[in-house]
Design a protein around this motif. Structure first.
Motif, PDB file in Angstrom:
ATOM      1  N   ASP A  20       0.848  -1.184   0.000  1.00 33.89           N
ATOM      2  CA  ASP A  20       0.000   0.000   0.000  1.00 33.89           C
ATOM      3  C   ASP A  20       0.883   1.233   0.000  1.00 33.89           C
ATOM      4  N   ILE A  21       0.407   2.275  -0.659  1.00 39.92           N
ATOM      5  CA  ILE A  21       1.070   3.571  -0.680  1.00 39.92           C
ATOM      6  C   ILE A  21       0.181   4.533   0.095  1.00 39.92           C
ATOM      7  N   LEU A  22       0.764   5.198   1.098  1.00 43.52           N
ATOM      8  CA  LEU A  22       0.054   6.160   1.922  1.00 43.52           C
ATOM      9  C   LEU A  22       0.631   7.542   1.647  1.00 43.52           C
ATOM     10  N   THR A  23      -0.210   8.564   1.631  1.00 41.96           N
ATOM     11  CA  THR A  23       0.202   9.894   1.207  1.00 41.96           C
ATOM     12  C   THR A  23      -0.266  10.965   2.180  1.00 41.96           C
ATOM     13  N   LYS A  24       0.601  11.926   2.444  1.00 42.48           N
ATOM     14  CA  LYS A  24       0.216  13.122   3.217  1.00 42.48           C
ATOM     15  C   LYS A  24       1.277  14.188   3.053  1.00 42.48           C
ATOM     16  N   ASP A  25       0.919  15.410   3.385  1.00 47.00           N
ATOM     17  CA  ASP A  25       1.897  16.489   3.395  1.00 47.00           C
ATOM     18  C   ASP A  25       2.664  16.443   4.709  1.00 47.00           C
ATOM     19  N   ILE A  26       3.948  16.723   4.624  1.00 48.64           N
ATOM     20  CA  ILE A  26       4.782  16.815   5.827  1.00 48.64           C
ATOM     21  C   ILE A  26       5.575  18.118   5.756  1.00 48.64           C
ATOM     22  N   VAL A  27       6.077  18.537   6.906  1.00 52.55           N
ATOM     23  CA  VAL A  27       7.002  19.664   6.966  1.00 52.55           C
ATOM     24  C   VAL A  27       8.291  19.133   7.573  1.00 52.55           C
ATOM     25  N   HIS A  28       9.394  19.410   6.882  1.00 47.91           N
ATOM     26  CA  HIS A  28      10.703  18.973   7.379  1.00 47.91           C
ATOM     27  C   HIS A  28      11.706  20.091   7.152  1.00 47.91           C
TER      28      HIS A  28
END
Length: 188
Positions: A59-67
């Motif tokens: 499965d591929i899971l997606t979200k925005d992150i801040v790094h």
């Protein structure tokens, strides 16, 4: 075959669940407890199917992150599994390689995930890059679940798909990356 997780045909979804239970028995200490993903992560299932038999799945899971002060469209691999009787034949490699190519075409900045240390060379062979010293922080900000927690032996792998991510690649090794996928998918 690729489907939004919720749209995976029932006969194929049943086989995927059986493969996951085979790899991570529900009563084992390594079992995540559930393999249903948080729909907020827009799960996409990729299956390698021969005839009517699922040989491998992920499965591929997606979200925005801040790094390091920069926002990225990120995705990660989850629940990568190959049927026990089909292992050693390149099916997992083929699927993980296809997932990397699919992610590169999904308007993402970065692909990022953890795996058990002995699997590092498997993923590198499929084109993923080891990010030495990188720790993925899962869970939530209130209840973090870091990949370097006691008893884990994880490494972080990734790929940099966009010009933005490639220009900031040096910010990822030897860093703590706050992904925070939530309480359901504590660490993708």
């Amino acid at each position: 075959m690729t489907f939004p997780e919720a749209a995976t045909p029932p006969a194929l979804r049943t086989q995927v669940c059986e493969l996951q239970d085979e790899a991570w028995p529900p009563d084992s200490a390594s079992a995540p407890g559930t393999f249903a993903h948080d729909q907020a992560l827009r799960p996409v299932s990729m299956l390698l199917v021969e005839g009517a038999t699922v040989l491998a799945a992920l499965d591929i899971l997606t979200k925005d992150i801040v790094h390091a002060g920069q926002r990225y469209r990120a995705a990660g691999l989850s629940t990568v599994v190959t049927r026990a009787t089909a292992r050693g034949k390149g099916h997992g490699h083929r699927l993980v390689t296809a997932a990397r190519a699919a992610m590169a075409g999904m308007d993402l900045d970065i692909g990022l995930f953890t795996c058990d240390r002995p699997l590092r060379t498997f993923y590198e062979g499929a084109g993923w890059q080891w990010l030495p010293g990188a720790v993925v922080i899962g869970g939530t900000p209130v209840n973090p679940f870091p990949s370097d927690r006691p008893g884990f032996d994880k490494v972080t792998l990734g790929d940099f798909f966009s010009p933005l991510a490639r220009s900031h690649r040096s910010a990822f090794p030897h860093s703590r990356i706050e992904v925070y996928p939530g309480e359901i998918d504590r660490l993708w």
